[in-house]
Design a protein around this motif. Sequence first.
Motif, PDB file in Angstrom:
ATOM      1  N   ILE A  80       0.845  -1.198   0.000  1.00  0.00           N
ATOM      2  CA  ILE A  80       0.000   0.000   0.000  1.00  0.00           C
ATOM      3  C   ILE A  80       0.882   1.252   0.000  1.00  0.00           C
ATOM      4  O   ILE A  80       0.675   2.180  -0.777  1.00  0.00           O
ATOM      5  N   VAL A  81       1.920   1.248   0.880  1.00  0.00           N
ATOM      6  CA  VAL A  81       2.784   2.429   0.987  1.00  0.00           C
ATOM      7  C   VAL A  81       3.662   2.586  -0.247  1.00  0.00           C
ATOM      8  O   VAL A  81       3.973   3.689  -0.674  1.00  0.00           O
ATOM      9  N   LYS A  82       4.038   1.456  -0.845  1.00  0.00           N
ATOM     10  CA  LYS A  82       4.846   1.532  -2.065  1.00  0.00           C
ATOM     11  C   LYS A  82       4.152   2.403  -3.113  1.00  0.00           C
ATOM     12  O   LYS A  82       4.790   3.203  -3.785  1.00  0.00           O
ATOM     13  N   HIS A  83       2.849   2.242  -3.213  1.00  0.00           N
ATOM     14  CA  HIS A  83       2.108   3.049  -4.193  1.00  0.00           C
ATOM     15  C   HIS A  83       1.627   4.369  -3.596  1.00  0.00           C
ATOM     16  O   HIS A  83       1.617   5.390  -4.265  1.00  0.00           O
ATOM     17  N   GLY A  84       1.229   4.324  -2.320  1.00  0.00           N
ATOM     18  CA  GLY A  84       0.601   5.497  -1.711  1.00  0.00           C
ATOM     19  C   GLY A  84       1.567   6.457  -1.039  1.00  0.00           C
ATOM     20  O   GLY A  84       1.194   7.577  -0.711  1.00  0.00           O
ATOM     21  N   GLY A  85       2.809   6.035  -0.795  1.00  0.00           N
ATOM     22  CA  GLY A  85       3.798   6.899  -0.156  1.00  0.00           C
ATOM     23  C   GLY A  85       3.304   7.442   1.174  1.00  0.00           C
ATOM     24  O   GLY A  85       2.804   6.699   2.016  1.00  0.00           O
ATOM     25  N   MET A  86       3.435   8.745   1.351  1.00  0.00           N
ATOM     26  CA  MET A  86       3.025   9.394   2.593  1.00  0.00           C
ATOM     27  C   MET A  86       1.544   9.175   2.895  1.00  0.00           C
ATOM     28  O   MET A  86       1.134   9.207   4.055  1.00  0.00           O
ATOM     29  N   GLY A  87       0.745   8.979   1.846  1.00  0.00           N
ATOM     30  CA  GLY A  87      -0.680   8.698   2.039  1.00  0.00           C
ATOM     31  C   GLY A  87      -0.898   7.441   2.873  1.00  0.00           C
ATOM     32  O   GLY A  87      -1.908   7.307   3.557  1.00  0.00           O
ATOM     33  N   GLY A  88       0.066   6.526   2.835  1.00  0.00           N
ATOM     34  CA  GLY A  88      -0.022   5.317   3.644  1.00  0.00           C
ATOM     35  C   GLY A  88       0.758   5.420   4.931  1.00  0.00           C
ATOM     36  O   GLY A  88       0.438   4.772   5.914  1.00  0.00           O
ATOM     37  N   THR A  89       1.805   6.262   4.936  1.00  0.00           N
ATOM     38  CA  THR A  89       2.674   6.362   6.111  1.00  0.00           C
ATOM     39  C   THR A  89       2.061   7.243   7.196  1.00  0.00           C
ATOM     40  O   THR A  89       2.140   6.951   8.377  1.00  0.00           O
ATOM     41  N   LEU A  90       1.439   8.346   6.768  1.00  0.00           N
ATOM     42  CA  LEU A  90       1.012   9.368   7.718  1.00  0.00           C
ATOM     43  C   LEU A  90      -0.176   8.973   8.605  1.00  0.00           C
ATOM     44  O   LEU A  90      -0.162   9.259   9.803  1.00  0.00           O
ATOM     45  N   PRO A  91      -1.228   8.304   8.060  1.00  0.00           N
ATOM     46  CA  PRO A  91      -2.348   7.929   8.935  1.00  0.00           C
ATOM     47  C   PRO A  91      -1.893   7.000  10.048  1.00  0.00           C
ATOM     48  O   PRO A  91      -0.799   6.425   9.984  1.00  0.00           O
ATOM     49  N   ILE A  92      -2.747   6.808  11.040  1.00  0.00           N
ATOM     50  CA  ILE A  92      -2.385   6.008  12.209  1.00  0.00           C
ATOM     51  C   ILE A  92      -2.093   4.554  11.829  1.00  0.00           C
ATOM     52  O   ILE A  92      -1.336   3.849  12.501  1.00  0.00           O
ATOM     53  N   THR A  93      -2.640   4.112  10.682  1.00  0.00           N
ATOM     54  CA  THR A  93      -2.343   2.759  10.198  1.00  0.00           C
ATOM     55  C   THR A  93      -0.850   2.628   9.850  1.00  0.00           C
ATOM     56  O   THR A  93      -0.261   1.563  10.018  1.00  0.00           O
ATOM     57  N   GLY A  94      -0.245   3.716   9.384  1.00  0.00           N
ATOM     58  CA  GLY A  94       1.183   3.711   9.069  1.00  0.00           C
ATOM     59  C   GLY A  94       2.014   3.582  10.334  1.00  0.00           C
ATOM     60  O   GLY A  94       3.065   2.935  10.346  1.00  0.00           O
ATOM     61  N   PHE A  95       1.511   4.199  11.407  1.00  0.00           N
ATOM     62  CA  PHE A  95       2.203   4.073  12.700  1.00  0.00           C
ATOM     63  C   PHE A  95       2.157   2.617  13.168  1.00  0.00           C
ATOM     64  O   PHE A  95       3.146   2.073  13.658  1.00  0.00           O
ATOM     65  N   ALA A  96       1.012   1.978  12.974  1.00  0.00           N
ATOM     66  CA  ALA A  96       0.897   0.554  13.327  1.00  0.00           C
ATOM     67  C   ALA A  96       1.899  -0.260  12.519  1.00  0.00           C
ATOM     68  O   ALA A  96       2.578  -1.153  13.041  1.00  0.00           O
ATOM     69  N   ASN A  97       2.039   0.061  11.244  1.00  0.00           N
ATOM     70  CA  ASN A  97       3.002  -0.625  10.375  1.00  0.00           C
ATOM     71  C   ASN A  97       4.432  -0.458  10.894  1.00  0.00           C
ATOM     72  O   ASN A  97       5.220  -1.400  10.919  1.00  0.00           O
ATOM     73  N   ALA A  98       4.737   0.775  11.376  1.00  0.00           N
ATOM     74  CA  ALA A  98       6.088   1.061  11.871  1.00  0.00           C
ATOM     75  C   ALA A  98       6.388   0.307  13.163  1.00  0.00           C
ATOM     76  O   ALA A  98       7.540   0.057  13.488  1.00  0.00           O
ATOM     77  N   MET A  99       5.346  -0.055  13.918  1.00  0.00           N
ATOM     78  CA  MET A  99       5.546  -0.820  15.155  1.00  0.00           C
ATOM     79  C   MET A  99       5.573  -2.322  14.893  1.00  0.00           C
ATOM     80  O   MET A  99       6.370  -3.060  15.468  1.00  0.00           O
ATOM     81  N   VAL A 100       4.673  -2.785  14.050  1.00  0.00           N
ATOM     82  CA  VAL A 100       4.524  -4.229  13.859  1.00  0.00           C
ATOM     83  C   VAL A 100       5.654  -4.802  12.992  1.00  0.00           C
ATOM     84  O   VAL A 100       6.136  -5.910  13.241  1.00  0.00           O
TER      85      VAL A 100
END
Lengths: 148, 340
Positions: A80-100
């Motif tokens: 998702i982030v590969k295509h969406g970039g910051m659109g995927g990183t910035l929401p709280i779901t991106g934070f979950a990705n950074a933890m998991v």
Amino acid sequence: MDSEKARYQQLTQEMMPRRPVLRNAIMAFVVGGLICVVGQCIQWFFMHQGMSAKEASSPTAVVLIGLGALFTGLGWYDRIVKHGGMGGTLPITGFANAMVSPAMEFRTEGLVMGVGARLFTVAGPVLVYGMTAAMVVGAVRWLITGVA
Amino acid sequence: MGVARRGKATYETTNVWIRGTGSVVGPNEGSGPLKGQFDRVWPDEQNGQTTWEKAEQAILSEAYDEALRKSETDWSQIDLVVGGDLLDQIVTTNFNGRTHQRPLAGVFSACATFTEGLGVGAMLLGGGGLERVMVSAASHHQTAERQFRFPLELGYQRTPTAAWTATAAGAVVLANERGPLRIEAVTFGRVVDLGGKDPNDMGSAMAPAAYDTIQQHLADTGQSAGDFDAIFTGDLGHFGVEMLIRYAQEKQLDLSEVLDDCGRSLYDADQQDTHNGGSGPGCSASVFAGPLARRLVQGDYRRLLLVATGALFSPTTYQQGESIPCIAHAVAVVREEASR
């Protein structure tokens, strides 16, 4: 030698393949927007159960974090982030990705020195500077309005 | 037998032969443009191993097996293993030493490790005393990501110049008995740093090092680029090759006709989403041990200059703002008939 370095770096910049900035920006808008729409729907669901908008925001965040973690575990979120970039990183779901993702990655090094020590390798800076910014903003607000 | 110095940094070796090669690659590498030209292709990146690091050790071990089988050599006949990899303390190569139990000389030049090993092995063989030397290099996409970049499942966007570390291993059995290919000369490179700082653009950082070694080899041996059927750099990738051709052109060396790159050849950039192309010590090792050795033996090429390129930085040095020092080592490989 220094002039050669400067000249070579200039040549590198001239020949560097261009990043697709416009396409990336549009994709970030679409992907980030979709995540927000999903979040909005979840909030409406909780409000439909009788919560106020403010009450519904906490369980909404919890569900989004859960979804981000689930999609990371399934190996989908990095795509998702590969295509969406910051659109995927910035929401709280991106934070979950950074933890998991580090939790998954470093479990082979054990629960203490692996998962425990490396869990915040990506999210750590976000927390440190996020909290620092919040304190600064809070202090400014207190100085101006007197409200803590 | 013998080693003779030519010029400043080149050594000609006589009676140093490649007896056999082994190449084992991961699924992406095995399904790219070089499909069908490797000895073994793994069905997935882990291939039943419990950690990525063990997987890298296993892929190297399989490359050893193939090189031994094809050169009809037993481990007991190997006098010395010269090899390296990208991981801290070159654990992949060293841990394999636990099983093969042969004398081991670990080497490191990042992604130029394979030609450094070939050069060292060829010179030791040429110098006499040894009969068979195993040379190897390996890398694994996931272990390199863990060490140099981010956790695998972390979402981020790669830049167009970012390299894709190959899951690949190559091994070569060198001997002083006649084999299909001969190592003609070796040029050891020096460290070149023209100030590149971006770990996501190692191609342009390494191009001047590749130029330096190629022109040194040509000058020392009195040859021109056209004397080789192909000059293959290690992992400059699409952008690095463009930079090298341009940079060499400015220095009055035309490489455009003969230059190709192992990393650029390994993947289909449009289909496989690998951006600049393959990198890692296993990239040049497997592409040489598989497709290039095959082309030499089959007669597509008679004389090949392999110039593996390495970016000698660590995560710590680039976080401290240091530029990326680079190196390239060249090995000239010729088919038997052409050498006499």
